[in-house]
Design a protein around this motif. Structure first.
Motif, PDB file in Angstrom:
ATOM      1  N   ILE A   1       0.841  -1.211   0.000  1.00 22.29           N
ATOM      2  CA  ILE A   1       0.000   0.000   0.000  1.00 22.29           C
ATOM      3  C   ILE A   1       0.872   1.255   0.000  1.00 22.29           C
ATOM      4  O   ILE A   1       0.617   2.206  -0.742  1.00 22.29           O
ATOM      5  N   LEU A   2       1.909   1.253   0.826  1.00 23.27           N
ATOM      6  CA  LEU A   2       2.791   2.426   0.929  1.00 23.27           C
ATOM      7  C   LEU A   2       3.460   2.768  -0.398  1.00 23.27           C
ATOM      8  O   LEU A   2       3.665   3.947  -0.708  1.00 23.27           O
TER       9      LEU A   2
ATOM     10  N   GLY B   1       0.008   5.042  -0.669  1.00 27.99           N
ATOM     11  CA  GLY B   1      -0.859   4.665   0.445  1.00 27.99           C
ATOM     12  C   GLY B   1      -2.260   4.298   0.013  1.00 27.99           C
ATOM     13  O   GLY B   1      -3.207   4.423   0.811  1.00 27.99           O
ATOM     14  N   SER B   2      -2.410   3.833  -1.228  1.00 27.47           N
ATOM     15  CA  SER B   2      -3.768   3.558  -1.728  1.00 27.47           C
ATOM     16  C   SER B   2      -4.038   2.071  -1.915  1.00 27.47           C
ATOM     17  O   SER B   2      -3.164   1.313  -2.336  1.00 27.47           O
ATOM     18  N   SER B   3      -5.241   1.670  -1.573  1.00 25.96           N
ATOM     19  CA  SER B   3      -5.736   0.323  -1.837  1.00 25.96           C
ATOM     20  C   SER B   3      -7.239   0.313  -1.552  1.00 25.96           C
ATOM     21  O   SER B   3      -7.643   0.455  -0.388  1.00 25.96           O
ATOM     22  N   PRO B   4      -8.071   0.164  -2.596  1.00 28.10           N
ATOM     23  CA  PRO B   4      -7.708   0.115  -4.014  1.00 28.10           C
ATOM     24  C   PRO B   4      -7.283   1.495  -4.526  1.00 28.10           C
ATOM     25  O   PRO B   4      -7.245   2.459  -3.763  1.00 28.10           O
ATOM     26  N   LYS B   5      -6.964   1.556  -5.815  1.00 31.87           N
ATOM     27  CA  LYS B   5      -6.493   2.791  -6.422  1.00 31.87           C
ATOM     28  C   LYS B   5      -7.476   3.938  -6.187  1.00 31.87           C
ATOM     29  O   LYS B   5      -8.698   3.755  -6.280  1.00 31.87           O
ATOM     30  N   TYR B   6      -6.912   5.095  -5.820  1.00 25.69           N
ATOM     31  CA  TYR B   6      -7.647   6.333  -5.532  1.00 25.69           C
ATOM     32  C   TYR B   6      -8.315   6.338  -4.162  1.00 25.69           C
ATOM     33  O   TYR B   6      -8.982   7.312  -3.798  1.00 25.69           O
TER      34      TYR B   6
ATOM     35  N   SER C   1      -5.506   5.028   2.510  1.00 25.62           N
ATOM     36  CA  SER C   1      -5.591   4.746   3.943  1.00 25.62           C
ATOM     37  C   SER C   1      -4.323   5.164   4.689  1.00 25.62           C
ATOM     38  O   SER C   1      -4.293   5.149   5.916  1.00 25.62           O
ATOM     39  N   MET C   2      -3.278   5.503   3.959  1.00 22.02           N
ATOM     40  CA  MET C   2      -2.002   5.914   4.559  1.00 22.02           C
ATOM     41  C   MET C   2      -1.407   7.053   3.736  1.00 22.02           C
ATOM     42  O   MET C   2      -1.775   7.249   2.585  1.00 22.02           O
TER      43      MET C   2
END
Length: 367
Positions: A211-212, A216-221, A224-225
């Motif tokens: 994710i980092l 910091g994205s999951s899913p794209k856009y 969470s970080m």
């Protein structure tokens, strides 16, 4: 007069030229240039090679260290124990996450962190240890992991120079909680540009790193970080996949050439590299010690032989870390070695005539 470089990347390229060109054409034809199938395949190849569950490609070896520390929750107010006898990135990333590097001196034979001294630096602020497998020589991982388990510390192996080395039959990178690699072109497994990787058996840590590396994205856009833009290039991945198949062969050639040097230089006052019997040293660099190092290097240069100093200033004496308060003589072995150690040419394609000339030149210097 000969002209022998410290490392000849062009000579290595000629051995795999056609495979590399075909692989690059295939990537260009596919049109997937970021996080494509070659990156995923290379990650799977490395995980299988090291013997771990997860391998996560990132933009470079420094980012690999940085993302691993961030994902492990190391930050402001924490202390991380490491060696001062390494490339700057090892300590730099500790500072970048807001923690403080705590330097421990090295063992005079292996140049790796002196495990006996680590215990004296552990306190309530200590959160992690970063051992560096310097020059391809594995650090004492059994004792490091025992200490870490006693004090619940995160162990991040800096294996930037140690791709393919082994400790008691296990690949370096499979021993700590996570490990990082650099694919900088000069490494034993080097790309044609920057690249890095993090390996781990920890499912949660691996997920945070994945994710980092993409902001910091999951899913794209959906973020969470606060993350990074640190992705391994598809072109680098496809070329590194080819090179990985040859890595053990190239490392074995380095080991054979190191053995030749060891035997040929035994009758000089130089101190040749030490290698523990239970470890597989892969000689990312062939490091010698000499009292009159600078004179020796000047002489070699005059004779057309390249050499290099690794490292001229220990990290605790770098200007940026002077505020930490280390005094001259506080880490005496590291300081001593920075004035004595140097590397001579060693790579898989180095031919016997060149090695004979290097040895004869060194012997002539002493005569």
């Amino acid at each position: 007069m000969k002209n022998i470089p410290l490392l000849d990347l062009k000579a290595q390229y000629q051995t795999i030229r056609e495979e590399v060109r075909q692989a690059v054409d295939q990537v260009l034809d596919n049109g997937a240039y970021i996080m494509g199938p070659e990156v995923k395949a290379f990650e799977a190849d490395v995980a299988a090679y090291i013997g771990v569950k997860h391998a996560i490609g990132v933009a470079n070896g420094t980012d690999a260290l940085l993302l691993a520390l961030d994902a492990a929750g190391i930050g402001e107010g924490d202390e991380v124990i490491t060696t001062p006898f390494t490339f700057f990135a090892t300590a730099e990333v500790i500072s970048q996450v807001g923690a403080t590097p705590v330097f421990v001196d090295i063992d005079e034979k292996t140049y790796n962190i002196d495990v006996a001294q680590i215990r004296t630096k552990i306190n309530e602020k200590t959160k992690a240890i970063i051992p560096v497998h310097i020059f391809g020589q594995p650090a004492n991982m059994d004792e490091i992991m025992t200490l870490a388990n006693e004090h619940q510390l995160f162990v991040l192996e800096d294996a930037a120079q140690a791709m393919g080395s082994e400790y008691k039959g296990r690949k370096i990178g499979s021993l700590g909680h996570a490990a990082t690699y650099s694919f900088f072109p000069t490494k034993n497994l080097g790309g044609y540009g920057d690249g890095g990787m993090i390996v781990t058996n920890d499912d949660e840590l691996a997920q945070r790193i994945r994710i980092l590396r993409v902001h910091g994205s999951s899913p794209k856009y959906y973020h969470s970080m606060i993350g990074y833009n640190s992705r391994l290039d598809e072109l680098q991945a496809t070329m590194l996949r080819i090179k990985l198949r040859f890595l053990d062969q190239w490392n074995d050639a380095r080991r054979d050439k190191a053995t030749f040097y060891n035997e040929a230089l035994a009758n000089t006052s130089l101190i040749t590299p030490f290698a523990d019997d239970d470890r597989k040293h892969i000689y990312h660099l062939y490091i010698l010690q000499a009292e009159n190092r600078d004179e020796m290097m000047h002489y070699l240069k005059e004779k057309g032989i390249a050499s290099g100093v690794y490292y001229p200033v220990p990290l605790h004496q770098q200007n940026v870390y002077l505020p930490l308060g280390y005094q001259e003589g506080s880490l005496p072995v590291s300081e001593y070695m920075s004035k004595r150690t140097f590397a001579i040419p060693l790579y898989a394609e180095l031919d016997q005539d060149a090695m004979n000339y290097i040895v004869e030149t060194i012997q002539a210097f002493y005569k």
